[in-house]
Write an enzyme that holds these catalytic residues in place. Structure first.
Site, PDB file in Angstrom:
ATOM      1  N   THR A 187       1.026  54.344   3.720  1.00  0.00           N
ATOM      2  CA  THR A 187       0.138  53.207   3.945  1.00  0.00           C
ATOM      3  C   THR A 187      -0.867  53.192   2.809  1.00  0.00           C
ATOM      4  OG1 THR A 187      -1.504  52.278   5.428  1.00  0.00           O
ATOM      5  CG2 THR A 187      -1.254  54.655   5.528  1.00  0.00           C
ATOM      6  N   GLU A 332      -0.017  54.300  11.105  1.00  0.00           N
ATOM      7  CA  GLU A 332      -0.333  55.604  11.709  1.00  0.00           C
ATOM      8  C   GLU A 332       0.032  55.661  13.188  1.00  0.00           C
ATOM      9  OE1 GLU A 332      -2.251  53.872   9.709  1.00  0.00           O
ATOM     10  OE2 GLU A 332      -3.408  55.135   8.345  1.00  0.00           O
ATOM     11  N   LYS A 440      -5.567  41.224   3.240  1.00  0.00           N
ATOM     12  CA  LYS A 440      -4.205  41.132   3.783  1.00  0.00           C
ATOM     13  C   LYS A 440      -3.587  39.819   3.334  1.00  0.00           C
ATOM     14  CE  LYS A 440      -2.916  44.190   7.021  1.00  0.00           C
ATOM     15  NZ  LYS A 440      -2.069  44.449   8.179  1.00  0.00           N
ATOM     16  N   TRP A 445      -0.960  44.630   2.225  1.00  0.00           N
ATOM     17  CA  TRP A 445      -2.336  44.945   1.908  1.00  0.00           C
ATOM     18  C   TRP A 445      -2.569  44.906   0.411  1.00  0.00           C
ATOM     19  CZ3 TRP A 445      -5.204  49.119   5.127  1.00  0.00           C
ATOM     20  CH2 TRP A 445      -5.100  48.779   6.484  1.00  0.00           C
TER      21      TRP A 445
HETATM   22  P1  AMP Z   1      -0.635  48.545   8.690  1.00  0.00           P
HETATM   23  O1  AMP Z   1      -0.862  49.993   8.806  1.00  0.00           O
HETATM   24  O2  AMP Z   1      -0.310  48.092   7.326  1.00  0.00           O
HETATM   25  O3  AMP Z   1       0.373  48.083   9.686  1.00  0.00           O
HETATM   26  O4  AMP Z   1      -1.990  47.797   9.053  1.00  0.00           O
HETATM   27  C1  AMP Z   1      -2.682  48.073  10.226  1.00  0.00           C
HETATM   28  C2  AMP Z   1      -3.865  47.153  10.327  1.00  0.00           C
HETATM   29  O5  AMP Z   1      -3.427  45.795  10.363  1.00  0.00           O
HETATM   30  C3  AMP Z   1      -4.672  47.324  11.579  1.00  0.00           C
HETATM   31  O6  AMP Z   1      -5.583  48.402  11.485  1.00  0.00           O
HETATM   32  C4  AMP Z   1      -5.368  45.972  11.667  1.00  0.00           C
HETATM   33  O7  AMP Z   1      -6.512  45.917  10.823  1.00  0.00           O
HETATM   34  C5  AMP Z   1      -4.328  45.018  11.130  1.00  0.00           C
HETATM   35  N1  AMP Z   1      -3.595  44.362  12.221  1.00  0.00           N
HETATM   36  C6  AMP Z   1      -2.419  44.719  12.749  1.00  0.00           C
HETATM   37  N2  AMP Z   1      -2.063  43.875  13.727  1.00  0.00           N
HETATM   38  C7  AMP Z   1      -3.050  42.967  13.844  1.00  0.00           C
HETATM   39  C8  AMP Z   1      -3.284  41.825  14.682  1.00  0.00           C
HETATM   40  N3  AMP Z   1      -2.424  41.436  15.603  1.00  0.00           N
HETATM   41  N4  AMP Z   1      -4.437  41.142  14.493  1.00  0.00           N
HETATM   42  C9  AMP Z   1      -5.319  41.504  13.548  1.00  0.00           C
HETATM   43  N5  AMP Z   1      -5.157  42.543  12.723  1.00  0.00           N
HETATM   44  C10 AMP Z   1      -4.038  43.276  12.875  1.00  0.00           C
END
Ligand code: AMP
Length: 544
Positions: A187, A332, A440, A445
């Protein structure tokens, strides 16, 4: 006193064995990089996963060694999920959307012994191979006659199909401790280098059980599931495992993620459940609307990875009769944390009130414990109003990062998510903000610090801040805020050209705002909140 139940480890190989035994003729359909539609079954996939496992052994890839993949969603990637992990090796899914420099860094940090790649990613392989001396086998996911001639000379270059053809299609999978590592996914956060999340067989199987539950994905052998979410991003939210656990038909979209291609595949394969990030669904909605189409088989769609806009949820529900399940999770967390399924009492509410619940990210799945705390770690009320930091813990949540030389990420056994949320009395969680300043874009990211660092390397830049600006298509796009060096007349275009070749093209900021100064906080940090208030309006244009 201990219970008297048998001791059977939870292993990923058992998922595929189960699917092959009881759903052997259930299909796995893939749109291939080659452009055609490929059809196979769980029964045949098990044979090829076995061939894959034997082939890895024949190459001398040992237990727990890492096998990288640079691949779209498709049947070969599915075979690798099982052939690599099932045989006790570690599947390392690489995100091809990162800059090649970052991919090379990750391959080396993970110490990948082999990398298997779709032909679309040949340019990445060419760009990184020389820097990745630990990779002894570059395996092209194609037939021998499709091996690109200009790759000759890569260490251990082989065609995946040729490797498989040389092996038998049967296997008795090894049995080992269920806590053994199974797969690895990096990540990339705001600060520092990407971090590796190392899943285990146990965490993966428990997560697959949880994902299949009625109030989660509600998966069954009668479903036809299309994961748009990439298999290189948190194991496609666990769908390749949960589908095998239930015997659901799998439909893989390959590289074609535009609305038209997705519609055609969903229509042809009777897809009942699809999962992906909001940007992908925008493309599908537009295609349906523009062409007056409907997807009668599609019952529900899971939207997560970024906030699903209320307008999008409404459009799916009201215009097309497709139920939206808003989900939240993290790399995670394997990734599922919460999912928004209504309770019985909500069904009696009027449409607007129901909708008010549905736009939230949802309630925790059994196995995931949550807390919302203030800056001192004190628990905050679950009133649906008080926002604080979200902490989580559970059997499919990381306890540390792979080869982490820094401190443990845990706080008293809880993983801090970096998300700022409210939780209501029923446990429904809603994200109001995030503590990180990451941007995002299209479900991926972008590190604001990385973009700032590049700007700061320009001789005419005195200070730079990068913030997210809302964007109707990509959710967010980077906006760069810059203080010029005295006497400089640096302009927007030449500064943006400075990013060429330093980051992936889609990470380059959309625009630059020149300002006389950037506000600083007490510890000398840039006050990005203030900048966001001032500049992060959609459509705000460059000034100065
Ligand atoms: P990742 O590890 O790349 O999957 O990103 C995780 C992060 O994405 C989380 O900590 C949130 O900040 C964001 N995220 C994931 N799902 C959502 C959602 N449904 N609404 C808003 N933010 C989200």
């Amino acid at each position: 006193m201990l219970g008297l139940m048998q001791e059977h480890p939870l292993l990923i190989s058992h998922l595929l064995d189960f699917a092959a035994r009881y759903h052997g003729d259930t299909e796995i359909v893939s749109r291939r990089v080659e452009g055609d539609i490929h059809r196979t079954t769980y029964g045949a996939a098990r044979q090829r996963a076995a061939q894959c496992a034997h082939a890895l052994a024949a190459l001398g890839i040992g237990q727990q060694e890492r096998v990288g993949t640079l691949a779209w969603n498709g049947y070969r990637h599915f075979e690798l999920y099982y052939g690599v992990s099932g045989s006790g090796r570690i599947l390392h899914t690489l995100n091809p959307r990162l800059h090649p420099q970052q991919i090379a860094w990750i391959v080396n940090h993970a110490d990948d012994r082999a990398v298997c790649f779709d032909l679309s990613f040949v340019p990445i392989v060419k760009a990184i191979a020389a820097q990745c001396s630990g990779v002894k086998h570059w395996i092209a996911l194609c037939a021998p006659d499709a091996l690109p001639a200009d790759l000759a000379g890569l260490p251990g270059l082989a065609s995946y199909e040729a490797l498989l053809n040389a092996q038998p299609g049967d296997i008795t999978w090894p049995v080992f401790d269920e806590h053994t590592a199974s797969s690895l996914c990096y990540t990339s956060g705001t600060t520092g280098n990407p971090k590796g999340v190392l899943y285990s067989h146990r965490s993966t199987v428990l997560h697959a059980y949880a994902a299949a539950l009625p109030d989660v994905m509600n998966l069954s052998a009668r479903d036809s599931v299309l994961p748009v979410v990439p298999m290189f991003h948190v194991n496609a939210w666990g769908i390749p495992y949960a589908a095998a656990l239930t015997g659901a038909k799998l439909v893989f979209p390959g590289p074609a993620l535009d609305g038209k291609s997705l519609y055609e595949l969903m229509q042809a394969e009777g897809v009942t459940l699809a999962a992906g990030v909001p940007t992908v669904w925008m493309g599908l909605l537009n295609h349906l609307r523009d062409n007056h189409l409907r997807l009668p088989a599609l019952q529900r769609t899971i939207i997560g990875g970024a906030a699903a806009a209320p307008a999008m949820i409404r459009a799916f529900e009201d215009e097309f009769g497709i139920h939206v399940l808003h989900a939240w999770g993290m790399t995670e967390m394997s990734p599922l944390g919460t999912l928004c399924s209504l309770k019985n009492k909500h069904l009696a509410l009027d449409k607007d009130a129901q909708f008010g619940v549905q736009v939230k990210q949802g309630r925790p799945i059994f196995g995931v414990d949550v807390r919302v705390v203030d800056g001192n770690g004190t628990d905050l009320p679950w009133d649906g109003k008080t926002a604080g930091n979200l902490l989580v813990r559970g059997p499919w949540i990381a306890s540390d990062y792979f080869r982490n030389d820094g401190p443990s990420p845990l706080q008293d056994g809880w993983f801090p998510t970096g998300d700022v949320v409210t939780i209501d009395a029923d446990g429904f969680m809603q994200i109001t903000d995030r503590t990180k300043d990451v941007i995002k874009s299209g479900g991926e990211w972008i590190s604001s610090i990385e973009l700032e660092n590049i700007a700061m390397a320009h001789p005419d830049v005195a200070m730079a801040a990068c913030i997210a600006r809302p964007d109707p298509k990509w959710d967010e796009r980077p906006l760069l805020i810059v203080v010029r060096r005295e006497g400089s007349s640096l302009d927007r275009d030449s500064l943006l050209r400075f990013y060429d070749g330093k980051v992936a093209k889609w990470m380059i900021p959309d625009d630059v705002v020149f300002v006389p100064s950037i506000p600083l906080g007490a510890t000398g940090k840039m006050l990005k909140n203030r900048l966001r208030e001032q500049f992060a309006q959609a459509g705000q244009t460059a000034s100065g």
